[in-house]
Design a protein around this motif. Structure first.
Motif, mmCIF file in Angstrom:
data_model
loop_
_atom_site.group_PDB
_atom_site.id
_atom_site.type_symbol
_atom_site.label_atom_id
_atom_site.label_comp_id
_atom_site.label_asym_id
_atom_site.label_seq_id
_atom_site.Cartn_x
_atom_site.Cartn_y
_atom_site.Cartn_z
ATOM 1 N N GLU B 228 0.694 -1.201 0.104
ATOM 2 C CA GLU B 228 0.111 -0.076 0.106
ATOM 3 C C GLU B 228 0.834 1.323 -0.061
ATOM 4 N N LYS B 229 2.150 1.141 0.568
ATOM 5 C CA LYS B 229 2.959 2.359 0.828
ATOM 6 C C LYS B 229 3.928 2.346 -0.135
ATOM 7 N N ASN B 230 3.696 3.255 -1.395
ATOM 8 C CA ASN B 230 4.481 3.386 -2.409
ATOM 9 C C ASN B 230 6.026 3.538 -1.973
ATOM 10 N N ASP B 231 6.154 4.437 -0.733
ATOM 11 C CA ASP B 231 7.705 4.885 -0.562
ATOM 12 C C ASP B 231 8.386 3.834 0.381
ATOM 13 N N SER B 232 8.017 2.631 0.446
ATOM 14 C CA SER B 232 9.109 1.719 1.364
ATOM 15 C C SER B 232 8.942 0.584 0.568
ATOM 16 N N MET B 233 9.548 0.729 -0.744
ATOM 17 C CA MET B 233 9.585 -0.799 -1.381
ATOM 18 C C MET B 233 10.979 -1.301 -0.901
ATOM 19 N N ARG B 234 10.685 -2.706 -0.547
ATOM 20 C CA ARG B 234 11.908 -3.513 -0.226
ATOM 21 C C ARG B 234 12.141 -4.824 -0.908
ATOM 22 N N LEU B 235 13.377 -5.209 -0.885
ATOM 23 C CA LEU B 235 13.818 -6.486 -1.728
ATOM 24 C C LEU B 235 14.518 -7.258 -0.902
ATOM 25 N N CYS B 236 14.506 -8.658 -0.799
ATOM 26 C CA CYS B 236 15.476 -9.451 -0.139
ATOM 27 C C CYS B 236 16.117 -10.484 -1.117
ATOM 28 N N SER B 237 17.392 -10.739 -0.865
ATOM 29 C CA SER B 237 18.216 -11.456 -1.860
ATOM 30 C C SER B 237 18.925 -12.334 -1.197
ATOM 31 N N GLY B 238 19.217 -13.531 -2.053
ATOM 32 C CA GLY B 238 20.112 -14.516 -1.516
ATOM 33 C C GLY B 238 21.285 -14.869 -2.557
ATOM 34 N N SER B 239 22.329 -15.155 -2.111
ATOM 35 C CA SER B 239 23.834 -15.135 -2.851
ATOM 36 C C SER B 239 24.506 -16.433 -2.679
ATOM 37 N N ASP B 240 25.451 -16.623 -3.320
ATOM 38 C CA ASP B 240 26.592 -17.424 -3.132
ATOM 39 C C ASP B 240 27.448 -17.423 -1.958
ATOM 40 N N ASP B 241 27.478 -16.097 -1.569
ATOM 41 C CA ASP B 241 28.079 -15.791 -0.239
ATOM 42 C C ASP B 241 27.652 -16.136 0.821
ATOM 43 N N ALA B 242 26.443 -16.952 0.933
ATOM 44 C CA ALA B 242 25.689 -17.713 1.997
ATOM 45 C C ALA B 242 24.872 -16.725 2.824
ATOM 46 N N LYS B 243 24.792 -15.231 2.242
ATOM 47 C CA LYS B 243 24.251 -14.558 3.095
ATOM 48 C C LYS B 243 22.721 -14.057 2.410
ATOM 49 N N VAL B 244 21.731 -13.562 3.121
ATOM 50 C CA VAL B 244 20.705 -12.949 2.707
ATOM 51 C C VAL B 244 20.362 -11.443 3.167
ATOM 52 N N LYS B 245 20.199 -10.691 2.265
ATOM 53 C CA LYS B 245 20.252 -9.458 2.582
ATOM 54 C C LYS B 245 18.870 -8.616 2.362
ATOM 55 N N VAL B 246 18.498 -7.473 2.894
ATOM 56 C CA VAL B 246 17.362 -6.798 2.744
ATOM 57 C C VAL B 246 17.798 -5.363 2.237
ATOM 58 N N TRP B 247 17.324 -5.000 1.162
ATOM 59 C CA TRP B 247 17.582 -3.839 0.505
ATOM 60 C C TRP B 247 16.298 -2.859 0.672
ATOM 61 N N LYS B 248 16.586 -1.519 0.543
ATOM 62 C CA LYS B 248 15.481 -0.743 0.608
ATOM 63 C C LYS B 248 15.368 0.525 -0.256
ATOM 64 N N PHE B 249 14.221 0.826 -0.850
ATOM 65 C CA PHE B 249 14.388 2.102 -1.790
ATOM 66 C C PHE B 249 14.253 3.196 -0.892
ATOM 67 N N ASP B 250 15.402 4.271 -1.140
ATOM 68 C CA ASP B 250 15.544 5.498 -0.333
ATOM 69 C C ASP B 250 15.400 6.520 -0.951
ATOM 70 N N GLY B 251 14.710 6.792 -2.014
ATOM 71 C CA GLY B 251 14.320 7.978 -2.680
ATOM 72 C C GLY B 251 15.132 8.227 -3.915
ATOM 73 N N VAL B 252 15.475 9.324 -4.479
ATOM 74 C CA VAL B 252 15.916 9.558 -5.900
ATOM 75 C C VAL B 252 16.937 10.583 -5.844
ATOM 76 N N ASN B 253 18.134 10.295 -6.459
ATOM 77 C CA ASN B 253 19.196 11.477 -6.234
ATOM 78 C C ASN B 253 18.856 12.428 -7.324
ATOM 79 N N GLU B 254 19.858 13.495 -7.492
ATOM 80 C CA GLU B 254 19.911 14.417 -8.306
ATOM 81 C C GLU B 254 19.739 14.216 -9.756
ATOM 82 N N ASP B 255 20.561 12.954 -10.200
ATOM 83 C CA ASP B 255 20.514 12.441 -11.579
ATOM 84 C C ASP B 255 19.184 11.623 -11.732
#
Lengths: 161, 354
Positions: B228-255
């Motif tokens: 429902e909340k457009n501004d809080s998009m998050r993504l989780c990921s799994g890798s060969d490095d054995a880790k699971v990470k959570v990423w968060k959309f944090d706005g838009v830069n000047e470009d």
């Protein structure tokens, strides 16, 4: 190499017990762990893809560069790490040699084994790249469906008993 | 977590599964796709007697024509709100299948069959993942050829027009996934990065590159619960490095590029590559991989971005590797977890939410 740091490698003594590993899967009882000599014996006689010699004769594989972590329990994951040393640091066939070793071990060892094949440090100019490719499950699976590659690998393995 | 069922479906690796409207589809190295009816199984359904009488053959609705693909079937995906299944193969093609309208209460196997509707060609080599956008309008596919293709599909699923070829990854692409409500796509790659893609002026552009994993990224999944909340998009990921990470959309830069930050690296659980991650509607993340462990993580209720591992299930498929996990909702709207493995089995789990 991170994987290797997880656990100290147990000192395994070869007891020359020649178990046929392929028959082991039904029986879940504890057995003698597979040791590095057995792994070496499986891969030593693989032929080099371009020389008329075996991988052991060319010292691409040797006993001291094999590690095994195996409890012997047939329902537990075990690890084999094989470090290979190509004859020259720009060897273009390093990935093919690694694939041949992997196919040989996957066909011979029970499914509980995780196989890691890496180059010995400094033995190749594209060390990280080759290591990554050799241990990518999906790329290995795809390579094994490539008839041309599989043909070359079959030739390499034809000298194995 | 509790094992509810174990279905022995293939004689080789199962690489991918997808579930929709009570139906499970599987993709395997044995060149087969199987369709299984499982929506009636619930969390309280752990009666041993039930299990014994529950014959896989009885649940198996169809086995798709194995001559459609010449090599491993790597990925399957049901099109949302439709009767269409897409399958991507190492033979570089994608097959599209359709089923007749199907009622859950029909006798198993009764008149159920899926027909080959189309074969999509375009990728140069192995297709590794296929995914439909939430509205079913777009199909994304990715390959070892380092490209993601976005296809526009007609309503019946017969015609596919390529609207964009995204070639910014420097290595093969392992996985694609769409956001659950927006036309935003994430691709995971052998180049150790995730790229987020968005539609701009009828074309698709890379909005962000997510750097942080120290190995191939095998899989990612968007958060569902905050849709429902457009501004809080998050993504989780799994890798060969054995880790699971959570990423968060944090706005838009000047470009006007999107900024994504790595919000959390989840507590270390795995001892090998993580092949699959999945985020459910209740906010739980599940991960699985080479070590046969299924891990469940829950976010701290007061401290956002802090995650705890609430379950670590070892030997989920004995000593075999797990290639894919999926949260599903059964016919009673209960959330269950599926896992698919090199052992040719799909296991079905009931996970305690706490």
């Amino acid at each position: 190499d991170k994987l290797l740091a997880l656990q100290p490698v147990p000192l395994l003594v070869s007891d020359a017990d020649e178990n046929e590993s392929t028959d082991m899967e039904d029986d879940l009882e504890e057995s003698d762990p597979i040791d590095r000599q057995e792994i070496f014996d499986l891969i030593a006689s693989i032929s080099d893809p371009e020389h008329p010699l075996s991988l052991a004769q060319l010292a691409i594989v040797n006993l001291n560069n094999i590690e095994v972590i195996d409890s012997g329990k047939r329902d537990e994951i075990a690890h084999v790490i094989v470090r290979i040393t190509p004859t020259i640091t720009h060897c273009s066939l390093a990935t093919l040699i690694g694939l041949g070793i992997r196919v040989r071990l996957e066909r011979s060892l029970p499914s509980r084994f995780r196989i890691v094949i890496i180059l010995t440090k400094g033995s190749h100019q594209s060390e990280n790249q080759v290591n990554k490719q050799l241990n990518d499950k999906e790329r290995v699976a795809a390579a094994c469906e490539n008839p041309q590659l599989l043909g070359v690998v079959s030739n390499m393995l034809s000298t194995c008993k | 977590m509790k094992l509810l069922r174990s279905f022995k479906l293939h004689n080789d690796k199962i690489w991918s599964i997808d579930y929709s409207s009570g139906l499970l589809a599987t993709a395997s190295s044995d060149l087969r796709i199987k369709i299984l009816r499982i929506g009636d199984i619930g969390s309280d359904d752990i009666d041993e007697k039930n299990k014994e009488n529950d014959d896989d053959d009885n649940r198996l609705l169809d086995e798709l024509d194995d001559s459609a693909h010449k090599k491993t079937i790597r990925s399957v995906a049901w099109r949302p709100n439709s009767n269409i299944l897409a399958a991507g193969s190492f033979d570089s093609t994608i097959s599209i299948w359709s089923k007749e309208d199907y009622q859950e209460d029909e006798v198993a196997g009764n008149n159920f069959s899926m027909d080959l509707l189309a074969i999509i060609e375009g990728h140069e080599n192995e297709v590794k993942s296929v995914a439909w956008s939430q509205d079913g309008y777009f199909l994304a596919t990715c390959s070892r050829d380092k490209s993601v293709w976005i296809w526009e599909a007609d309503e019946v699923g017969e015609e596919y027009e390529c609207v964009s070829v995204l070639q910014e990854h420097s290595q093969d692409i392992k996985h694609v996934v769409w956001h659950p409500t927006q036309n935003v796509l994430a691709s995971s790659s052998y180049d150790d990065t995730i790229r987020v893609w968005k539609e701009f002026d009828e074309d698709w552009e890379c909005a962000a590159v997510l750097n942080g994993h120290e190995g191939t990224v095998w899989c990612s999944d968007f958060e569902h619960s905050s849709v429902e909340k457009n501004d809080s998009m998050r993504l989780c990921s799994g890798s060969d490095d054995a880790k699971v990470k959570v990423w968060k959309f944090d706005g838009v830069n000047e470009d006007s590029e999107d900024i994504w930050i790595c919000e959390s690296t989840l507590p270390p659980v795995h001892s090998g590559p993580v092949y699959s991650v999945c985020w459910n509607d209740d906010g739980l993340i599940a991960s699985a991989g080479s070590d046969g462990v299924i891990a469940i993580y829950k976010e701290d209720e007061t401290l956002k971005g802090k995650w705890n591992c609430i379950e670590k299930n070892e030997k989920s498929h004995t000593f075999f590797e797990i290639n894919c996990i999926k949260w599903i909702k059964n016919n009673n709207d209960e959330t269950l977890l599926l896992s698919a493995s090199d052992d040719g089995h799909v296991n079905m789990w009931n996970v305690n939410k706490n």
